[in-house]
Design an enzyme around this catalytic site. Structure first.
Site, PDB file in Angstrom:
ATOM      1  N   ALA A  22     -40.923  14.370   0.706  1.00 11.62           N
ATOM      2  CA  ALA A  22     -39.607  14.554   0.067  1.00 11.62           C
ATOM      3  C   ALA A  22     -38.489  14.493   1.102  1.00 11.62           C
ATOM      4  O   ALA A  22     -37.427  13.915   0.844  1.00 11.62           O
ATOM      5  CB  ALA A  22     -39.577  15.886  -0.673  1.00 11.62           C
ATOM      6  N   ARG A  72     -49.804  25.265  17.671  1.00  8.78           N
ATOM      7  CA  ARG A  72     -49.155  26.515  18.077  1.00  8.78           C
ATOM      8  C   ARG A  72     -48.769  26.288  19.531  1.00  8.78           C
ATOM      9  O   ARG A  72     -49.642  26.078  20.372  1.00  8.78           O
ATOM     10  CB  ARG A  72     -50.115  27.691  17.933  1.00  8.78           C
ATOM     11  CG  ARG A  72     -50.602  27.860  16.489  1.00  8.78           C
ATOM     12  CD  ARG A  72     -51.151  29.231  16.254  1.00  8.78           C
ATOM     13  NE  ARG A  72     -51.784  29.333  14.930  1.00  8.78           N
ATOM     14  CZ  ARG A  72     -51.118  29.545  13.800  1.00  8.78           C
ATOM     15  NH1 ARG A  72     -49.805  29.674  13.818  1.00  8.78           N
ATOM     16  NH2 ARG A  72     -51.764  29.636  12.659  1.00  8.78           N
ATOM     17  N   ILE A 126     -49.591  29.763   4.408  1.00  8.13           N
ATOM     18  CA  ILE A 126     -50.482  30.328   3.385  1.00  8.13           C
ATOM     19  C   ILE A 126     -50.369  31.848   3.341  1.00  8.13           C
ATOM     20  O   ILE A 126     -50.871  32.483   2.432  1.00  8.13           O
ATOM     21  CB  ILE A 126     -51.961  29.925   3.581  1.00  8.13           C
ATOM     22  CG1 ILE A 126     -52.537  30.525   4.868  1.00  8.13           C
ATOM     23  CG2 ILE A 126     -52.157  28.416   3.510  1.00  8.13           C
ATOM     24  CD1 ILE A 126     -54.060  30.614   4.857  1.00  8.13           C
ATOM     25  N   ASP A 127     -49.693  32.460   4.331  1.00  5.80           N
ATOM     26  CA  ASP A 127     -49.620  33.928   4.388  1.00  5.80           C
ATOM     27  C   ASP A 127     -48.564  34.509   3.442  1.00  5.80           C
ATOM     28  O   ASP A 127     -48.624  35.680   3.097  1.00  5.80           O
ATOM     29  CB  ASP A 127     -49.307  34.387   5.817  1.00  5.80           C
ATOM     30  CG  ASP A 127     -50.349  33.913   6.822  1.00  5.80           C
ATOM     31  OD1 ASP A 127     -51.483  33.616   6.402  1.00  5.80           O
ATOM     32  OD2 ASP A 127     -50.015  33.839   8.021  1.00  5.80           O
ATOM     33  N   GLY A 185     -59.993  39.884 -10.265  1.00  3.05           N
ATOM     34  CA  GLY A 185     -60.672  41.039 -10.867  1.00  3.05           C
ATOM     35  C   GLY A 185     -61.492  41.826  -9.862  1.00  3.05           C
ATOM     36  O   GLY A 185     -62.628  42.224 -10.139  1.00  3.05           O
ATOM     37  N   ARG A 247     -72.673  42.755   0.908  1.00  4.48           N
ATOM     38  CA  ARG A 247     -72.747  41.428   1.532  1.00  4.48           C
ATOM     39  C   ARG A 247     -71.325  40.952   1.836  1.00  4.48           C
ATOM     40  O   ARG A 247     -70.405  41.185   1.035  1.00  4.48           O
ATOM     41  CB  ARG A 247     -73.410  40.425   0.596  1.00  4.48           C
ATOM     42  CG  ARG A 247     -74.853  40.761   0.267  1.00  4.48           C
ATOM     43  CD  ARG A 247     -75.749  40.338   1.422  1.00  4.48           C
ATOM     44  NE  ARG A 247     -77.109  40.087   1.011  1.00  4.48           N
ATOM     45  CZ  ARG A 247     -78.034  40.985   0.774  1.00  4.48           C
ATOM     46  NH1 ARG A 247     -77.751  42.259   0.872  1.00  4.48           N
ATOM     47  NH2 ARG A 247     -79.261  40.626   0.444  1.00  4.48           N
TER      48      ARG A 247
HETATM   49  O1  F6P Z   1     -50.649  31.731   9.530  1.00  8.28           O
HETATM   50  C1  F6P Z   1     -51.650  31.051   8.847  1.00  8.28           C
HETATM   51  C2  F6P Z   1     -53.010  31.496   9.315  1.00  8.28           C
HETATM   52  O2  F6P Z   1     -53.983  30.762   8.591  1.00  8.28           O
HETATM   53  C3  F6P Z   1     -53.286  32.985   9.207  1.00  8.28           C
HETATM   54  O3  F6P Z   1     -53.624  33.391   7.913  1.00  8.28           O
HETATM   55  C4  F6P Z   1     -54.393  33.157  10.196  1.00  8.28           C
HETATM   56  O4  F6P Z   1     -54.465  34.471  10.699  1.00  8.28           O
HETATM   57  C5  F6P Z   1     -53.991  32.206  11.295  1.00  8.28           C
HETATM   58  O5  F6P Z   1     -53.180  31.213  10.685  1.00  8.28           O
HETATM   59  C6  F6P Z   1     -55.131  31.538  11.999  1.00  8.28           C
HETATM   60  O6  F6P Z   1     -54.596  30.785  13.026  1.00  8.28           O
HETATM   61  P1  F6P Z   1     -55.364  29.631  13.787  1.00  8.28           P
HETATM   62  O7  F6P Z   1     -55.533  28.496  12.811  1.00  8.28           O
HETATM   63  O8  F6P Z   1     -54.464  29.278  14.907  1.00  8.28           O
HETATM   64  O9  F6P Z   1     -56.677  30.202  14.166  1.00  8.28           O
END
Ligand code: F6P
Length: 323
Positions: A22, A72, A126-127, A185, A247
């Site tokens: 987009a 990162r 995703i957090d 659930g 488990r």
């Molecule tokens: O910030 C997204 C995330 O998937 C977190 O949920 C997780 O703690 C982190 O990245 C994992 O990071 P990496 O992919 O650098 O191991």
């Protein structure tokens, strides 16, 4: 505005590709040239920047991950790294940057903005732990992965009258666990915002059996003090007294690699388009997100300083519904 660049940074999230598409196509339709930066801020520092045409972003909206790559990048947290990045942008005559990512990525965007460079952030992780948006690109699809796992564990759990623990991602935020637990659930949910000790979890699981259930499920956030490892150790140690096995399934990165569902494709599309609209209106130094169902902007200075609150009433609701 003549030439903009777009990058994805931090953990990839389903729907990032929709946001790239987009951004690129709305940018082109405004008569701009759009460039793609490979591998997040690392590519910005090294100058891995190439033009993106409308065709290059074809066939990506349905794909998980990010076609630009992500990283990162510790170097970008330093003044030196930021200067190198700014140099690359200036050298190529790039007027503005769109940064698609979560907390760390938007801190980087804010840093560039403070150096006077026009940046617009797009909320994606995703957090769902980012201020300035009710929902981030990727979280809905990640919850769906957790739900699929929970549904399957209930099937095998019911066959053996077993208790299962599912650990979901989320870093220090319990949103993913709360939503997966509520809509899956679960009998107990453990999140960093409201810690629970193993004994209280055992009480919830025992109550599930007492209520006639053939399975019992606890969803735990990876950032909780008693995460999968802690709980598993405790249950193993006190197995005889507690009276049942637990488990453990850790979903980990499986939650990230999924193809985006309808909502994440839509959110990526709306926010990517909103990013170029902001730049066209000469607005920058902001994050585009979704607030109360409307696309909204928040200054990056607020985004990086405010902590997003979790609605803990949903935890109470999940407990009421776990009957
Ligand atoms: O910030 C997204 C995330 O998937 C977190 O949920 C997780 O703690 C982190 O990245 C994992 O990071 P990496 O992919 O650098 O191991």
């Amino acid at each position: 505005m003549r030439r903009i660049a777009v990058l994805t940074s931090g953990g990839d999230a389903p729907g990032m590709n929709a946001a790239i598409r987009a951004t690129v196509r709305t940018g082109i339709s405004r008569g701009w040239e759009v460039l793609g930066v490979r591998n997040g801020y690392a590519g910005l520092i090294s100058g891995a920047i190439t033009p993106l045409g409308a065709r290059e972003v074809g066939g990506i909206i349905q794909r998980g991950g990010t076609m630009l790559g992500s990283a990162r990048c510790r170097e970008f947290e330093t003044g030196e790294g930021q200067s190198k990045a700014l140099g690359q942008l200036q050298q190529r005559g790039i007027d503005a940057l769109v940064v698609i990512g979560g907390n760390g990525s938007q801190s980087g965007a804010h840093a560039l903005s403070q150096h006077g460079f026009p940046v617009v952030g797009v909320a994606s992780t995703i957090d769902n732990d980012l201020s300035g948006t009710d929902v981030t690109i990727g979280v809905t699809s990640a919850i769906d992965v957790a739900l699929e796992a929970i549904d399957r564990l209930k099937v095998t759990g019911a066959s053996h009258q077993r208790a299962f623990l599912v650990e979901v991602m989320g870093r220090k935020c319990g949103y993913l666990a709360l939503m997966a637990g509520l809509t899956g659930g679960a009998d107990a949910i453990v999140i960093p915002e409201q810690e629970a000790d193993p004994e209280s979890v055992a009480d919830h699981l025992r109550a599930a059996y007492a209520n006639g259930k053939a399975h019992a499920i606890v969803v735990v956030a990876e950032g909780a003090r008693n995460n999968a490892e802690g709980m598993a150790n405790y249950f193993q140690l006190h197995h005889e007294r507690l009276g049942f096995d637990l488990r453990v399934t850790k979903l980990g990165h499986v939650q990230r690699g999924v193809a985006p569902g309808a909502y994440d494709r839509l959110l990526g599309t709306l926010l990517g388009a909103a990013a170029t609209e902001q730049l066209a209106n000469k607005s920058h130094g902001v994050l585009v997100g979704m607030i109360k169902g409307e696309v909204a902007t928040t200054p990056l200075s607020e985004v990086v300083t405010q902590k997003k609150a979790l609605d803990l009433r949903l935890l109470d609701l999940a407990h009421v519904l776990a009957k």
